[in-house]
Design a protein around this motif. Structure first.
Motif, PDB file in Angstrom:
ATOM      1  N   ALA A 106       0.845  -1.190   0.000  1.00 41.05           N
ATOM      2  CA  ALA A 106       0.000   0.000   0.000  1.00 41.05           C
ATOM      3  C   ALA A 106       0.880   1.239   0.000  1.00 41.05           C
ATOM      4  CB  ALA A 106      -0.911   0.005   1.230  1.00 41.05           C
ATOM      5  N   GLU A 107       0.468   2.242  -0.761  1.00 41.37           N
ATOM      6  CA  GLU A 107       1.164   3.513  -0.832  1.00 41.37           C
ATOM      7  C   GLU A 107       0.134   4.629  -0.864  1.00 41.37           C
ATOM      8  OE1 GLU A 107       4.458   3.721  -0.720  1.00 41.37           O
ATOM      9  OE2 GLU A 107       4.817   1.555  -0.953  1.00 41.37           O
ATOM     10  N   PRO A 108       0.472   5.809  -0.384  1.00 40.38           N
ATOM     11  CA  PRO A 108      -0.461   6.934  -0.542  1.00 40.38           C
ATOM     12  C   PRO A 108      -0.623   7.279  -2.013  1.00 40.38           C
ATOM     13  CG  PRO A 108       1.682   7.680   0.287  1.00 40.38           C
ATOM     14  CD  PRO A 108       1.711   6.187   0.304  1.00 40.38           C
ATOM     15  N   ALA A 109      -1.833   7.597  -2.420  1.00 42.71           N
ATOM     16  CA  ALA A 109      -2.125   7.859  -3.837  1.00 42.71           C
ATOM     17  C   ALA A 109      -1.756   9.295  -4.195  1.00 42.71           C
ATOM     18  CB  ALA A 109      -3.589   7.580  -4.131  1.00 42.71           C
ATOM     19  N   GLU A 110      -0.506   9.632  -3.989  1.00 41.45           N
ATOM     20  CA  GLU A 110      -0.021  10.956  -4.351  1.00 41.45           C
ATOM     21  C   GLU A 110       0.300  10.994  -5.838  1.00 41.45           C
ATOM     22  OE1 GLU A 110       3.210  11.653  -1.712  1.00 41.45           O
ATOM     23  OE2 GLU A 110       1.926  11.706   0.068  1.00 41.45           O
ATOM     24  N   ALA A 111       0.134  12.149  -6.441  1.00 41.53           N
ATOM     25  CA  ALA A 111       0.218  12.268  -7.894  1.00 41.53           C
ATOM     26  C   ALA A 111       1.567  11.841  -8.439  1.00 41.53           C
ATOM     27  CB  ALA A 111      -0.094  13.702  -8.308  1.00 41.53           C
ATOM     28  N   THR A 112       2.631  12.145  -7.723  1.00 45.04           N
ATOM     29  CA  THR A 112       3.966  11.832  -8.214  1.00 45.04           C
ATOM     30  C   THR A 112       4.821  11.254  -7.101  1.00 45.04           C
ATOM     31  OG1 THR A 112       4.763  14.068  -7.705  1.00 45.04           O
ATOM     32  CG2 THR A 112       3.893  13.681  -9.936  1.00 45.04           C
ATOM     33  N   VAL A 222      -6.783   1.676  -6.957  1.00 39.34           N
ATOM     34  CA  VAL A 222      -6.590   3.022  -6.416  1.00 39.34           C
ATOM     35  C   VAL A 222      -7.940   3.538  -5.961  1.00 39.34           C
ATOM     36  CG1 VAL A 222      -5.798   5.371  -6.855  1.00 39.34           C
ATOM     37  CG2 VAL A 222      -4.656   3.452  -7.985  1.00 39.34           C
ATOM     38  N   ARG A 223      -8.051   3.803  -4.649  1.00 34.36           N
ATOM     39  CA  ARG A 223      -9.329   4.252  -4.097  1.00 34.36           C
ATOM     40  C   ARG A 223      -9.084   4.880  -2.731  1.00 34.36           C
ATOM     41  NH1 ARG A 223     -13.173  -0.444  -2.851  1.00 34.36           N
ATOM     42  NH2 ARG A 223     -13.105  -0.778  -5.093  1.00 34.36           N
ATOM     43  N   ASP A 224      -9.883   5.883  -2.401  1.00 35.66           N
ATOM     44  CA  ASP A 224      -9.855   6.493  -1.070  1.00 35.66           C
ATOM     45  C   ASP A 224      -8.457   6.951  -0.671  1.00 35.66           C
ATOM     46  OD1 ASP A 224     -12.566   5.928  -0.938  1.00 35.66           O
ATOM     47  OD2 ASP A 224     -12.285   4.078   0.190  1.00 35.66           O
ATOM     48  N   GLY A 225      -7.715   7.457  -1.627  1.00 35.21           N
ATOM     49  CA  GLY A 225      -6.408   8.004  -1.321  1.00 35.21           C
ATOM     50  C   GLY A 225      -5.299   6.998  -1.126  1.00 35.21           C
ATOM     51  N   VAL A 226      -5.544   5.733  -1.512  1.00 32.13           N
ATOM     52  CA  VAL A 226      -4.555   4.672  -1.307  1.00 32.13           C
ATOM     53  C   VAL A 226      -4.339   3.907  -2.610  1.00 32.13           C
ATOM     54  CG1 VAL A 226      -4.001   2.557  -0.023  1.00 32.13           C
ATOM     55  CG2 VAL A 226      -5.203   4.423   1.114  1.00 32.13           C
ATOM     56  N   VAL A 227      -3.094   3.581  -2.886  1.00 35.06           N
ATOM     57  CA  VAL A 227      -2.710   2.688  -3.972  1.00 35.06           C
ATOM     58  C   VAL A 227      -2.448   1.309  -3.381  1.00 35.06           C
ATOM     59  CG1 VAL A 227      -0.824   2.123  -5.563  1.00 35.06           C
ATOM     60  CG2 VAL A 227      -1.715   4.463  -5.453  1.00 35.06           C
TER      61      VAL A 227
END
Length: 235
Positions: A106-112, A222-227
């Motif tokens: 799991a990783e935060p769904a940050e753009a870059t 990818v959902r709810d801010g999480v990858v």
């Protein structure tokens, strides 16, 4: 969410925070005795998740101390994986009679990714692939997905080989579900989507049940801010 990415033979559990107090076994507590409080909380929550998942397989509670490279030491006959990031902790376990190895991340769904990270973790062909995907779904965090998928590859590989696997020793390719499989998201947030991915190993793969595995397949979400990514190497 992690349960959506794995077959029914895999038991999972997840949390979004560390609000549940967790009593660690002495071996576990010793492993994080010098860690900061945030690290100790994450460590405890993800083991709480693992114990709940193991309970669904009929495995009694016991210590899950980290071994070499931080990989958890699972009970005999169990394959498993843990992950935690900001806003998400999860564990997945299965019996080795059904699953040779598995890896989740799991990783935060940050753009870059942070500056300079993408060239370190990727091959030129992967960066071209991400550019092509981004042309169709620009708000999807493709770089984060690549990093997460490579982490899942390593977590699947390492228990089978006991060897390191560098980022450039596997090539990842993503396939979104249902056409582009990704939604634009908001003007400030990442998109949402799901799909599959393949990992072609560029070094000799592990031998499982008498067959050399030259690559892995997995699923991503990818959902709810999480990858999230997951690989399950079934028997």
């Amino acid at each position: 969410m992690i349960g959506e990415l794995v077959p029914g033979s895999v038991a999972t559990e997840w949390r979004t925070d560390d609000s549940v107090p967790v009593a660690l076994f002495p071996e576990e507590a010793a492993a994080v005795a010098r860690a900061v409080e945030k690290r100790r909380q994450e460590f405890g929550t993800v083991r709480h998740c693992a114990r709940l998942a193991l309970g669904r397989l009929g495995v009694p509670e016991g210590p899950l101390p980290p071994g070499k490279r931080g990989a958890p030491r699972w009970p005999e006959g169990i394959a498993g994986s843990m992950t935690h990031c900001e806003g998400y902790r999860a564990a997945a376990v299965a019996r080795t009679a059904d699953v040779a190895s598995l890896g989740i991340d799991a990783e935060p769904a940050e753009a870059t990714l942070p500056d300079g990270v993408l060239p370190v973790i990727s091959l030129p062909e992967e960066r071209r692939h991400l550019d092509e995907l981004a042309a169709g779904a620009p708000r999807m965090p493709w770089g984060r997905l690549l990093f997460s998928a490579k982490e899942s590859v390593f977590k699947t590989w390492y228990p089978l080989t006991g060897q390191e696997l560098d980022f450039e020793e596997a090539v990842i390719a993503f396939t979104p579900d249902g056409g582009d499989g990704a939604h634009a998201g908001t003007s400030t947030g990442a998109g949402t989507g799901a799909g599959t991915f393949t990992a072609e190993l560029l070094v000799p793969g592990p031998v499982v049940d008498g067959t050399r595995r030259d690559g892995f397949t997995g699923r991503w979400l990818v959902r709810d801010g999480v990858v999230l990514t997951a690989i399950v190497l079934t028997r």
